[in-house]
Every structure is written in C-alpha cells, then in structure tokens.
Design a protein around this motif. Structure first.
Motif, mmCIF file in Angstrom:
data_model
loop_
_atom_site.group_PDB
_atom_site.id
_atom_site.type_symbol
_atom_site.label_atom_id
_atom_site.label_comp_id
_atom_site.label_asym_id
_atom_site.label_seq_id
_atom_site.Cartn_x
_atom_site.Cartn_y
_atom_site.Cartn_z
ATOM 1 N N LEU A 300 0.822 -1.210 0.000
ATOM 2 C CA LEU A 300 0.000 0.000 0.000
ATOM 3 C C LEU A 300 0.855 1.259 0.000
ATOM 4 N N ALA A 301 1.930 1.236 0.784
ATOM 5 C CA ALA A 301 2.824 2.392 0.824
ATOM 6 C C ALA A 301 3.477 2.620 -0.534
ATOM 7 N N GLU A 302 3.896 1.545 -1.169
ATOM 8 C CA GLU A 302 4.530 1.652 -2.483
ATOM 9 C C GLU A 302 3.558 2.203 -3.528
ATOM 10 N N ALA A 303 2.288 1.800 -3.431
ATOM 11 C CA ALA A 303 1.288 2.243 -4.401
ATOM 12 C C ALA A 303 0.767 3.644 -4.108
ATOM 13 N N GLY A 304 0.992 4.149 -2.895
ATOM 14 C CA GLY A 304 0.461 5.453 -2.523
ATOM 15 C C GLY A 304 -1.036 5.419 -2.248
ATOM 16 N N SER A 316 -17.900 -0.204 17.948
ATOM 17 C CA SER A 316 -19.250 -0.752 17.963
ATOM 18 C C SER A 316 -19.299 -2.264 17.794
ATOM 19 N N THR A 317 -18.307 -2.836 17.133
ATOM 20 C CA THR A 317 -18.315 -4.279 16.879
ATOM 21 C C THR A 317 -17.401 -5.056 17.816
ATOM 22 N N ARG A 318 -16.576 -4.359 18.569
ATOM 23 C CA ARG A 318 -15.590 -4.975 19.466
ATOM 24 C C ARG A 318 -14.570 -5.815 18.713
ATOM 25 N N GLN A 319 -14.353 -5.433 17.455
ATOM 26 C CA GLN A 319 -13.215 -5.969 16.718
ATOM 27 C C GLN A 319 -11.941 -5.362 17.302
ATOM 28 N N PRO A 320 -10.796 -5.985 17.092
ATOM 29 C CA PRO A 320 -9.546 -5.387 17.583
ATOM 30 C C PRO A 320 -9.245 -4.074 16.871
ATOM 31 N N TYR A 321 -8.733 -3.109 17.606
ATOM 32 C CA TYR A 321 -8.338 -1.841 17.002
ATOM 33 C C TYR A 321 -7.005 -2.004 16.278
ATOM 34 N N PRO A 322 -6.917 -1.591 15.017
ATOM 35 C CA PRO A 322 -5.601 -1.565 14.371
ATOM 36 C C PRO A 322 -4.710 -0.509 15.029
ATOM 37 N N ASP A 323 -3.430 -0.773 15.063
ATOM 38 C CA ASP A 323 -2.464 0.145 15.658
ATOM 39 C C ASP A 323 -1.956 1.090 14.572
ATOM 40 N N ASP A 329 4.569 3.840 10.566
ATOM 41 C CA ASP A 329 5.955 3.385 10.446
ATOM 42 C C ASP A 329 6.221 2.727 9.091
ATOM 43 N N ALA A 330 5.170 2.163 8.497
ATOM 44 C CA ALA A 330 5.307 1.526 7.177
ATOM 45 C C ALA A 330 5.239 2.532 6.038
ATOM 46 N N GLY A 331 4.948 3.804 6.371
ATOM 47 C CA GLY A 331 4.876 4.838 5.336
ATOM 48 C C GLY A 331 3.549 4.895 4.613
#
Length: 433
Positions: A300-304, A316-323, A329-331
């Motif tokens: 994704l970083a490479e593609a912009g 609302s869904t109690r899915q894990p939160y992405p960090d 850090d991945a750009g």
C-alpha cells in the motif's frame, strides 16, 4: 469578504504530510469569495488586508466604479476597513481566542437507508459476534421506504454531522441492491454531495443467496451501466461473507470502464488479499484495513494508496483496534472517517472518531486531526478541502476551546461552536438568547 481574527490556534494543514498541522497561534484568516486568500499572525492582518485590496484593484477594469477606493494604512484599524466603498466591504469576526480547524472531511459514509438496528447492537454488546449478514435487514427496510423518507433521513443525518464540524461528505448507496433502488439512492446522494459512491456490491441480496454470481452479473451488466454519470466512485465489500477477490476485480473493472473511480472495503473481518488487490486496481482508498500484514502495508505504501481507518466500527463491533503506529511506520498514507451506518457503527461524529483514534488506535492528536481533515481530502483526491491554505475552500470549524487538542482531550463534549462552508456560516451552536 471576511477577516476572522482572535484565533488562538489556526490549523492550516499540509496535505502531503501526516500530522503536519501548520499551526499558527494568535492568528487571523482572510476569506474572499468563499476561498482563503491569506492566513497568518494577527499582527500582520492589516498589511495582508491592504495588500489584498491593492491586488484586487490592480485587476479591476480600466474604468473602475467610483465607489472603489485605494486602501491605505489610514483606512484599516485593527483589521477593519473604515473608509472604502461598497466593493471593498469587509466583515470582521473576532473569535476572542478560539481555535479554528479545517472542516472535517468524512470520506466514508453509508447514509442512505431506512430502519433501525439498535436491537442488533444491543445483542453484540451482550456478546453476539458481528457479521456482514445484518446488512440484509437494512436492505429490506430501505426497499420499503419512499424516496422522500430516505432523503429526509439523509438530511437529518447530514445536519447532525455538520453540527459536529463536517463540511465534506462521501456518501454510498448499497442498501437497495436492485437497479431501481441503487439509482434512486444515487439521485438522492447527488442532491447533497458531489462525492457519490455506488456500492451495489455491498452484500449479496437474499433473492440471489443461492447464486451470487448471477448477482455479480446484475451489478456488472445492469446496475453499473445505469449508474454511469451518477456515481463518481465505485466500491466493493471484498470480504468473507460478501464478495470474493475475483468478483471484486470484475466489478471494479466494470465501474472504471464507465468512468467511476475505485475504492474498496477491505480486510474488515479477516486477513485476505483485498488490500493488495486495492493497490493493484489503483484504488484511491482502501477502507477498514483492520487486519493488515506487514507485506500488505508495504504494498500500500509503495502504491500510494490511502488507508482509511474507521475507529467507530471497532468501537461498535468490538473488533480489535488496528495500531495506527504500524501503518505510519510503514509509510502508509492515512485517513480516518466515521463509516456512519445503521449496523456496524451508527455515529456521524468526527470528533468522536478522533478521540477513539487517539485513545485506542495510538494516533497522536495531531495525526488524528490531520487524518480527519487532510487525510480525508486525500482519500477523495481533493486539494480544495481539508486544509486552510491559500486557495482552499473556506470550510472551517470554530472550536469552543483554545486548541484542537481538546477534540481528544474532552471526548463527548460539544466543542464545535460554529461551522463555515465556502465562507458562509452554516452552523451556529452558540446558546441563543
């Protein structure tokens, strides 16, 4: 023309750099014809105003009207023009020490629907797992509603969001899932925003449950051609329980053929190839991205490709939160949006998602505010909104606070005092006496 003074903190924004708010303290803002023509320290406002009038008069016709005068230092007192004719009138607005930010750009919304799914929410909170299948409940209610009912609900939700500081909206179809219902949704959307998205591939409707490929045929062969010229964007929910990667590719390619730009719901519930597919297909944004591998982020970083995180959905869904720190850090280019919808997250408050993003996704405050303004503009490939640089639309929110940090510092408090769109006051939340 408007001169806004008494700004304790002005967030200008750099569209190219996550978290670069370009803050000016003790600031002023000059607006002409709905656009920002200058921003800077209050101490320089008089000079900026004078220079703007001189530039404007220099471009005037050779035989100017008699009531247009040259502005000099004696005409301007503390930023207010005192002796210039009608064409040079300036409205001076003194905020008395309040912060100003760009209007929020909510780049992911599902606001055309009918029905209520609060019972489903309560069940989740009691421990039931979320799945994409609940969308069918809203499909049935939406099909049964009249066009007037759908539009009235949309207007109500837009008004709520504007009172929370949102000035730019992307709005998706996707709760009709027939040719007529999807086109009706787009017609309503286009009366309220230019950022219209066709997501007929939201879920396979019940009547095609046993033959999803036949529904994909309907989307590609009938719905997309009927939506040509009505949808700026085409979107697909590429996920287990929704549409496969092969189906997604086919639908996105069909949309691109008729001039729609692609975006994608990707990796909300499971890991899979949707994020890489979004990058490969040239999507402006891949949204959700709750489950992302390091390889996904590198691609994704490479593609912009912009990744739009949707904090209220995890809430609302109690899915894990992405960090968010992993993505930064991945750009990866980031945005945050509400994803307001009746099932997985029924909040249209951008301040709310900023607070969650900071608290639970580990955005810095500056990154979250930027992602909700400049980031959303990038996700929509817009350069005229999401910032308050020279030439930008004068879309802005006045906060009842000295700093934008209060958006995360004081969650749940109505901090948006006034909202301007194109320089026009559209919301005034101050107590009326």
């Amino acid at each position: 023309m408007q001169l806004i003074t008494g700004i304790s903190e002005l967030v200008v924004n750099d569209l190219d750099a996550l978290g670069e708010l370009g803050v000016i303290t003790d600031a002023a803002l000059l607006i002409d014809d709905g656009r920002v023509v200058w921003s800077g320290p209050s101490a320089e406002a008089d000079t900026a105003l004078q220079e703007h009038f001189i530039d404007a008069n220099a471009n005037a016709p050779a035989s100017p009207r008699a009531d247009v005068a040259t502005v000099n230092d004696d005409d301007i007192v503390n930023g207010e023009v005192t002796s210039v004719g009608g064409l040079a009138e300036v409205e001076t607005i003194d905020l008395g020490g309040k912060a100003v930010i760009p209007g929020f750009v909510d780049s992911h919304n599902h606001l055309i629907f009918a029905g209520d799914r609060s019972e489903e929410f309560a069940a989740r909170m009691a421990g039931q797992k979320y799945s994409a299948g609940g969308i069918a409940t809203t499909v049935a209610a939406t099909r049964a509603a009249t066009e007037a009912e759908l539009e009235a609900n949309l207007v109500h939700l837009l008004d709520q969001a504007r009172r929370q500081g949102t000035t730019t909206f992307e709005i998706k179809s996707g709760y009709g899932l027939t040719v007529a219902d999807e086109i009706q949704a787009l017609d309503i959307i286009n009366r309220h925003t230019e950022e219209s998205t066709l997501i007929a591939a939201h879920v396979v409707p019940p009547e095609f449950k046993d033959d999803p490929e036949r529904y994909v045929d309907l989307v590609v062969d009938e719905i997309i051609p009927a939506a040509e010229g009505k949808a700026k964007w085409v979107d697909v929910f590429c996920e287990t329980g929704a549409f496969t990667e092969d189906q997604t590719r086919r639908i996105i390619d069909a949309g691109k053929t008729v001039g729609m730009k692609p975006r994608l719901h990707a990796n909300q519930l499971t890991e899979g190839g949707a994020l890489k597919l979004g990058a490969e297909l040239g999507c402006a944004s891949v949204d959700h991205a709750t489950f992302a591998t390091d390889e996904d982020l590198a691609v994704l970083a490479e593609a912009g490709t912009v990744v739009t995180l949707l904090p209220s959905i995890e809430f609302s869904t109690r899915q894990p939160y992405p960090d968010a720190r992993r993505y930064v850090d991945a750009g990866v280019a980031l945005a945050i949006a509400t994803d307001c919808n009746p099932g997985s997250g029924f909040s249209n408050s951008m301040p709310f998602v900023i607070a969650i993003g900071v608290r639970d996704m580990h955005f810095t405050v500056e990154q979250a505010v930027w992602a909700a303004t400049a980031g959303g503009a990038n996700a929509l490939q817009r350069t005229d909104v999401g910032h308050l640089g020279v030439g930008a639309r004068a879309d802005l929110a006045v906060l009842d606070a000295p700093s934008c940090r209060h958006l995360a510092y004081r969650p749940g408090v109505q901090l948006v005092e006034r909202v301007y769109s194109g320089g026009e006051l559209i919301v005034d939340n101050r107590p009326q006496v």
